[in-house]
Write an enzyme that holds these catalytic residues in place. Structure first.
Site, PDB file in Angstrom:
ATOM      1  N   LYS A  75       5.135   2.268   5.760  1.00  0.00           N
ATOM      2  CA  LYS A  75       3.942   2.741   5.144  1.00  0.00           C
ATOM      3  C   LYS A  75       2.852   3.284   5.919  1.00  0.00           C
ATOM      4  O   LYS A  75       2.181   4.224   5.509  1.00  0.00           O
ATOM      5  CB  LYS A  75       3.214   1.258   4.514  1.00  0.00           C
ATOM      6  CG  LYS A  75       4.095   0.978   3.200  1.00  0.00           C
ATOM      7  CD  LYS A  75       3.368  -0.259   2.498  1.00  0.00           C
ATOM      8  CE  LYS A  75       4.239  -0.383   1.425  1.00  0.00           C
ATOM      9  NZ  LYS A  75       3.445  -1.676   0.499  1.00  0.00           N
ATOM     10  N   ASP A 111      -0.840  -0.196  -4.651  1.00  0.00           N
ATOM     11  CA  ASP A 111      -0.676  -1.301  -4.798  1.00  0.00           C
ATOM     12  C   ASP A 111      -1.810  -2.124  -5.637  1.00  0.00           C
ATOM     13  O   ASP A 111      -1.896  -2.949  -6.174  1.00  0.00           O
ATOM     14  CB  ASP A 111      -0.413  -2.196  -3.376  1.00  0.00           C
ATOM     15  CG  ASP A 111       1.077  -1.872  -2.698  1.00  0.00           C
ATOM     16  OD1 ASP A 111       1.881  -1.617  -3.886  1.00  0.00           O
ATOM     17  OD2 ASP A 111       1.076  -1.948  -1.704  1.00  0.00           O
TER      18      ASP A 111
END
Ligand code: ATR
Length: 285
Positions: A75, A111
């Protein structure tokens, strides 16, 4: 007349290391089928060493992918390699969604959207509170803190075993975010309307600490971003103490929506059918 772009096969990926337990192919595969689309979404294992070459193949078009998801451990690296990270990804220093547009690699992090969309879905009005408590200050807590700050919650109290990590987050996310050691839990939960667990406490066979949720505001929502098991030890306690609980599976499902829309051009819906499909898969493994 049909636009050639509409008829071209669109391919997307999820990459991580390891990646074989990812439920993202199930989720996106379900939506592709629901829309009757011929696109593909596949899990692609890529090591940290090979990740830059994978990103290069995306940028030069040789991979054949329009975009995809990245997960642990890529990420942060994906954020660094992207040409156009958006403001959310910039602040987090990490991204989970990539797409090619005008020859450039764009990146965002969905997210936080997944977190708030899940609560909006399960408990509309959850954000009508001035105070939230976040337990945990690891990587997974960041997008949650960002999202509830951006929703306008006035005070966000991050409680963590290692208070220095909570302080880092308070510095990163601004004056509405406050850091506390575990001992402050009773004090900061007083009157809060939202309690979020972002730790793995009690998950690995260890004892979950007993938490007294009673200082929370009446009707306060208790939620967990961990979704295996669906009802985590902390959610069990909160429910026993009479608070509405929301499991973390919806966050996983909702975080997938913006990516699907970017790659395949249609906005999918998180419904019971999808939730049941993923739960059935969780029960198999
Ligand atoms: P992730 O990126 O998934 O959030 P992480 O960065 O390892 O994972 O963070 C895990 C979180 O759970 C941290 O807040 C951690 O507290 P520390 O920062 O003090 O390590 C918390 N955590 C894990 N086990 C814990 C335990 N036994 N007691 C208290 N907190 C715990």
């Amino acid at each position: 007349m049909a636009d050639s772009r509409e008829t071209r096969l669109v391919n997307a990926f999820v990459t991580g290391w390891p990646i074989k337990h990812s439920r993202s192919p199930l989720i996106h595969g379900h939506w592709l089928k629901q829309f009757g689309m011929t696109g593909t979404y596949k899990a692609v294992p890529v090591t940290e060493e090979d990740f830059p070459a994978f990103i290069q193949s995306l940028k030069d078009g040789s991979s054949g992918y329009r975009g995809g998801n990245v997960t642990i451990p890529h990420k942060e690296h994906a954020f660094q390699l992207a040409d156009r990270p958006d403001a959310l990804a910039e602040e987090l220093g990490a991204c989970n969604t990539l797409w090619m547009e005008d020859g450039l690699l764009w990146a965002t992090n969905t997210d936080g959207h997944g977190f708030t969309a899940n609560l909006d879905d399960r408990r509309p009005g959850w954000d009508a509170t001035g105070r939230a408590v976040i337990l945990g200050a690891g990587g997974a807590s960041r997008a949650v803190i960002q999202a509830i700050r951006d929703r306008g919650i006035g005070e966000i109290h991050v409680v963590n075993r290692t208070v220095a990590r909570a302080r880092e987050l308070a510095d990163r996310f601004g004056p509405r975010v406050h850091a506390h050691p575990m001992g402050a839990l009773a004090e900061v939960t007083t009157g809060a309307g939202l309690f979020v667990n972002t730790t793995s406490l009690g998950m690995d066979g260890g004892e979950a600490p007993a938490i007294d949720f009673s200082p929370l505001a009446a009707g306060a929502v208790v939620t967990d971003i961990v979704y295996v098991p669906l009802k985590t030890p902390l959610l069990v306690q909160a429910e026993e103490q009479g608070f509405p609980i929301i499991d973390g599976l919806g966050m996983l499902l909702h975080q997938a929506v913006p990516g699907f829309e970017k790659w395949f051009g249609r906005r999918p819906v998180v419904d019971k059918l999808l939730r049941d499909l993923v739960i059935a898969d969780m029960e198999k493994h």
